[in-house]
Design a protein around this motif. Sequence first.
Motif, mmCIF file in Angstrom:
data_model
loop_
_atom_site.group_PDB
_atom_site.id
_atom_site.type_symbol
_atom_site.label_atom_id
_atom_site.label_comp_id
_atom_site.label_asym_id
_atom_site.label_seq_id
_atom_site.Cartn_x
_atom_site.Cartn_y
_atom_site.Cartn_z
ATOM 1 N N VAL A 102 0.948 -1.176 0.009
ATOM 2 C CA VAL A 102 -0.046 0.002 0.073
ATOM 3 C C VAL A 102 0.810 1.170 -0.033
ATOM 4 O O VAL A 102 0.815 2.433 -0.883
ATOM 5 N N LEU A 103 1.872 1.302 0.783
ATOM 6 C CA LEU A 103 2.635 2.523 0.969
ATOM 7 C C LEU A 103 3.559 2.759 -0.463
ATOM 8 O O LEU A 103 3.720 3.873 -0.823
ATOM 9 N N GLN A 104 3.958 1.644 -1.015
ATOM 10 C CA GLN A 104 4.791 1.486 -2.119
ATOM 11 C C GLN A 104 3.905 1.930 -3.245
ATOM 12 O O GLN A 104 4.341 3.105 -4.092
ATOM 13 N N SER A 105 2.587 1.707 -3.237
ATOM 14 C CA SER A 105 1.567 1.941 -4.466
ATOM 15 C C SER A 105 1.441 3.552 -4.343
ATOM 16 O O SER A 105 1.150 4.107 -5.432
ATOM 17 N N ILE A 106 1.130 3.907 -2.998
ATOM 18 C CA ILE A 106 0.722 5.374 -2.928
ATOM 19 C C ILE A 106 2.090 6.224 -3.496
ATOM 20 O O ILE A 106 1.600 7.165 -4.141
ATOM 21 N N PHE A 107 3.144 5.733 -3.115
ATOM 22 C CA PHE A 107 4.372 6.574 -3.510
ATOM 23 C C PHE A 107 4.267 6.622 -5.036
ATOM 24 O O PHE A 107 4.680 7.680 -5.700
ATOM 25 N N GLN A 108 4.204 5.494 -5.938
ATOM 26 C CA GLN A 108 4.176 5.332 -7.135
ATOM 27 C C GLN A 108 3.125 6.220 -7.882
ATOM 28 O O GLN A 108 3.372 6.791 -9.153
ATOM 29 N N ARG A 109 2.065 6.425 -7.132
ATOM 30 C CA ARG A 109 0.750 6.917 -7.982
ATOM 31 C C ARG A 109 0.648 8.318 -7.501
ATOM 32 O O ARG A 109 -0.480 9.106 -8.198
ATOM 33 N N SER A 110 1.134 8.851 -6.648
ATOM 34 C CA SER A 110 1.167 10.386 -5.954
ATOM 35 C C SER A 110 2.078 11.057 -6.140
ATOM 36 O O SER A 110 3.439 10.672 -6.123
ATOM 37 N N ASN A 111 1.991 12.432 -6.436
ATOM 38 C CA ASN A 111 3.149 13.489 -6.607
ATOM 39 C C ASN A 111 2.870 14.322 -5.268
ATOM 40 O O ASN A 111 3.482 15.399 -5.363
ATOM 41 N N ASP A 112 2.033 14.049 -4.343
ATOM 42 C CA ASP A 112 1.915 14.987 -3.273
ATOM 43 C C ASP A 112 3.185 15.087 -2.504
ATOM 44 O O ASP A 112 3.706 14.086 -1.979
ATOM 45 N N ARG A 113 3.587 16.214 -1.907
ATOM 46 C CA ARG A 113 4.861 16.368 -1.119
ATOM 47 C C ARG A 113 4.736 15.761 0.144
ATOM 48 O O ARG A 113 5.580 15.161 0.511
ATOM 49 N N HIS A 114 3.602 16.000 0.815
ATOM 50 C CA HIS A 114 3.399 15.717 2.165
ATOM 51 C C HIS A 114 3.439 14.003 2.301
ATOM 52 O O HIS A 114 4.221 13.231 3.141
ATOM 53 N N LEU A 115 2.528 13.679 1.199
ATOM 54 C CA LEU A 115 2.388 11.997 1.268
ATOM 55 C C LEU A 115 3.308 11.198 0.960
ATOM 56 O O LEU A 115 3.757 10.341 1.706
ATOM 57 N N CYS A 116 4.157 11.781 -0.179
ATOM 58 C CA CYS A 116 5.469 11.099 -0.763
ATOM 59 C C CYS A 116 6.614 11.138 0.422
ATOM 60 O O CYS A 116 7.097 10.245 0.692
ATOM 61 N N GLY A 117 6.634 12.292 1.117
ATOM 62 C CA GLY A 117 7.453 12.455 2.276
ATOM 63 C C GLY A 117 7.225 11.513 3.131
ATOM 64 O O GLY A 117 8.273 10.842 3.905
ATOM 65 N N ARG A 118 5.786 11.422 3.616
ATOM 66 C CA ARG A 118 5.866 10.508 4.855
ATOM 67 C C ARG A 118 6.092 9.063 4.525
ATOM 68 O O ARG A 118 6.283 8.229 5.415
ATOM 69 N N ILE A 119 5.789 8.686 3.022
ATOM 70 C CA ILE A 119 6.154 7.275 2.834
ATOM 71 C C ILE A 119 7.545 7.015 2.954
ATOM 72 O O ILE A 119 7.954 5.980 3.611
ATOM 73 N N LEU A 120 8.443 7.924 2.602
ATOM 74 C CA LEU A 120 9.729 7.739 2.549
ATOM 75 C C LEU A 120 10.175 7.730 4.197
ATOM 76 O O LEU A 120 11.181 6.705 4.419
ATOM 77 N N ALA A 121 9.520 8.564 5.006
ATOM 78 C CA ALA A 121 10.171 8.391 6.081
ATOM 79 C C ALA A 121 9.526 7.294 6.910
ATOM 80 O O ALA A 121 10.227 6.608 7.734
ATOM 81 N N ALA A 122 8.695 6.556 6.536
ATOM 82 C CA ALA A 122 7.969 5.121 6.896
ATOM 83 C C ALA A 122 9.015 4.181 6.522
ATOM 84 O O ALA A 122 9.546 3.181 7.396
ATOM 85 N N ILE A 123 9.422 4.154 5.327
ATOM 86 C CA ILE A 123 10.665 3.120 4.812
ATOM 87 C C ILE A 123 11.825 3.330 5.763
ATOM 88 O O ILE A 123 12.390 2.472 6.245
ATOM 89 N N GLY A 124 12.270 4.421 5.847
ATOM 90 C CA GLY A 124 13.396 4.760 6.721
ATOM 91 C C GLY A 124 13.178 4.245 7.958
ATOM 92 O O GLY A 124 14.146 3.601 8.728
ATOM 93 N N THR A 125 11.875 4.402 8.735
ATOM 94 C CA THR A 125 11.770 3.803 10.180
ATOM 95 C C THR A 125 11.808 2.285 9.878
ATOM 96 O O THR A 125 12.368 1.636 10.927
ATOM 97 N N ILE A 126 11.197 1.680 9.069
ATOM 98 C CA ILE A 126 11.097 0.122 8.835
ATOM 99 C C ILE A 126 12.804 -0.364 8.617
ATOM 100 O O ILE A 126 13.089 -1.321 9.441
ATOM 101 N N TRP A 127 13.499 0.544 7.944
ATOM 102 C CA TRP A 127 15.021 -0.041 7.997
ATOM 103 C C TRP A 127 15.729 0.135 9.325
ATOM 104 O O TRP A 127 16.519 -0.774 9.865
ATOM 105 N N ALA A 128 15.200 1.162 10.169
ATOM 106 C CA ALA A 128 15.808 1.437 11.505
ATOM 107 C C ALA A 128 15.515 0.450 12.460
ATOM 108 O O ALA A 128 16.345 0.048 13.139
#
Length: 893
Positions: free
Chosen positions: A353-379
């Motif tokens: 779901v997170l991946q699909s949102i990033f691929q389909r959205s160009n919203d700055r806040h939404l895409c930024g939150r997805i990347l932050a979530a990925i960073g959290t998962i890696w951490a």
Amino acid sequence: ILLWETLGKQFVEYEQVAPFLIPEEQQRRLLEFLPLFLKAWEQSAGVIVLPNIQLLASEVSKLLTKEIKRNLNGKPAEEARVALEQLLKQKGEAGDGHLLLKSVYLLSQTDLKTMWNIIGSGLPAALMQCLYLFFTVPLKKTNDDGQTSEDDAQTQEMLVKIMLNMYKEEQGIEELLAADKLQSLIIATSFLWDQCSHSWKVPTGCVLRTISKAQTKNSILYLQAVDCIKIAVQNLFTLADTLPAFDVCEAASIVLCFVKDSYPVSSALLTEFENNDGYQLLLKILLRCEGLQQNEGDPYLDEILDMLTCLTTCGKTELKVSGNIVHPQLPHFDFERTQPSGMTVKNLQPFQVLQSIFQRSNDRHLCGRILAAIGTIWAWDRVNFFLLEWTLQPINQFTDIIHFKPHPVQVQFFKLVESIVLDLSYVPHEILKKVQYLIKENIVPFCTLTALQCLLSMTQKDLLFSDIFRDSGLLGLLLALLRKEAKILRKSAGTPLPNPKEGTEKELNVVMLKMVAALTARSVRNTVVLKDYGMVPYVKIFLDDECYRSATLSILEQLSVINYEEYMSIIIGALCSSTQWELHLKLDLLKSLLRILESPKSHSAFRACSGFNGLLSLLSDMEGALQDPPCGQWAAVGQNCILELVFYALRGITAALHLDPVNSTFFQRNGLFEKMAEDLGSLGCFWTEGKRQIPVSLEKTRTFAEFLDAAFCSSQPLPEWLKNCIWILSFLDHMVKGTLHQESYFKERKPEMEETRDDQEEPQAQEEHPVAFKRSGNKLPASAYMLWGNPEEKDCTIVHPGAVCVMVRLLPRLYKEGYAQLSQEIQCALVDHIQSLVKSEKSRQVMCECGLLSTVITSCQDAFCSDSHPLHLPLTRVFEKLASQAVEPHVLR
């Protein structure tokens, strides 16, 4: 205390007679007791002192539960809602319902045993019925001024607080299930959100979240048996098409809480959510949030994203993936030793779901939150990067579309890519190939710039990347691009071309040069590649622009490792061909030259490329630059920068002479010390008229050290010309001792492009670029003077005797009309200082062996030949000391 004692006795009496009283009488006595109880509580600052507080809590809670049921019994929803409001609201002297509510509210905040008695009264189920009615049946009313108002805030606060205290306990959840209203309320939030009582939205959400965190096996079975999550998801699908995005987020977050919080107890609700297209629902809702202002939908949008992130770890079995580690890798990377923890990804659906949102959205806040979530998962666990990248390949796929995203998202994405190397110590070869392709295509210059900055950070981490990016073709690509840009610069030299994209494109050129500098640093092989590409003539072109200069000099300095003469030829040539006013260029070239001259192997190349003559030509080009007052274009330059250039030119000469007898002999035999004295004497601060000086009687004398202090540190007024002379004499003093090339007290300055980038949102690692130290009023701070030390402190060894000759040659020029007494005073101070320099036998021997005695004497004959001149005697003593060591004493005659 007396009041509590009285109340305690009354309650003991009530406790004793209660079993024998009819229910109506029990209720009457209890209601008579409660006002006194509340009064005592108010007077004792909230402290309750009763012998059997648990019994009181039980009795009051039972009575409140009874009253609620009586008011609800058999009434339609709206009538029941009105009856509840009438029961619980405060009427003049507190009504019975409000009295009971407030008493329970106070008792619920005492201790756990008391809370258990309240829970055992049946109140949890009764209050859930109240909450359901308050939420689902909006009831507007008008106050005295005709305006509509919501339910009484105080009553609402007490009700909610009681429920929060009860429902956070497992026992409270079990009692709650008896009302059969929990699932009704959850479902109501999923389809009545736009029709419910507005003032009860937040309290209802707060209560349901508390219940969610305290779920038990029985509560989960109860919700599963009535298909609560299934129905709620179906309702939310409908709401998602009609309600504003932030309202849907608020409703969906409540349902998702029950799914996420129940998982540690049972996976039943998560399974029900997944089987009923729950993830598709969240994808639909989140995509509707595109374009919201950053504060809209928060915190509920962020809460959904956080819960989705957490759900990636909710799975029964560990994911098993076997990736193909592509080599080379960093030395300390070892995948086999990477042990998974309990926070590894076990559920790919929420991540999709997170991946699909990033691929389909160009919203700055939404895409930024997805990347932050990925960073959290890696951490959470470094294994998660590999689990995700070897299955869903999110970063690999995001690289293909990142140039479509807003600029801040591009910056955040490449920071994430950078962290793979910097934090996980892993080299993602496939991802790097795609990043390199982005740079090659250069579809969006800003994206290209950010991608290259990412690769630059990696290259600076480990030398391995110098090989990786050479073998991948990146070095060749950058050299080709720089060659093209250099040709454009050469054609447009002196003709500024207006271009709206110039800012980003210029920054891109800067980073490309920095990247080439990083790739050639400590890599002879890459430097050879650069030379074999025929890039040296093109790299030189970038020296003229201050923004490019630092990186360009780094590249040329690396070139010196394989060919000192080529480097020296370029730098000395650039110094000599620079215009009289390109002082910053000259300073930067001199500082680069000093770094290379630290290697003794470079000294012969410096001499062969006419380095000494080149540096002395800089001094001769500044003829008249230090006149007081300044004249012509020199007035605009400022004497600070001129003195700094003199300092670095003398530093360069000293560095080339340091521990190099061949260069020292060359410099002396070719009369370059005489040339240096001539050039320094023509700067404008020294006397050049050639008239014989008239001796004056001195009332006071100062030492050379005191003159240094007056020029650099104190507030004693000295004329500008004399301060400048003292600066130059200080430089020569350190040159005599062979330490000038080791000194530095001029501050460093960043070039214009780097100062601009520091103020922008996108972070970029910048190298500090040197130029000038700003002197306020031509004074140095005390810390700068301390570097020079006291020249009179102790005996010193003369390393460069020619510099003493330069000081002696300048001695007659320490003069200015109108300052006869001050001029003679500084001359005497300098003679005394020179005398201290030749005090030791070793220093005198060095001076005599250099063969410069005759030039020293000649330079002083005309000025100080009179026996009556104050300098005649001290100079004679200096020459006598030197004569005692002279190989050919007749020279002194």
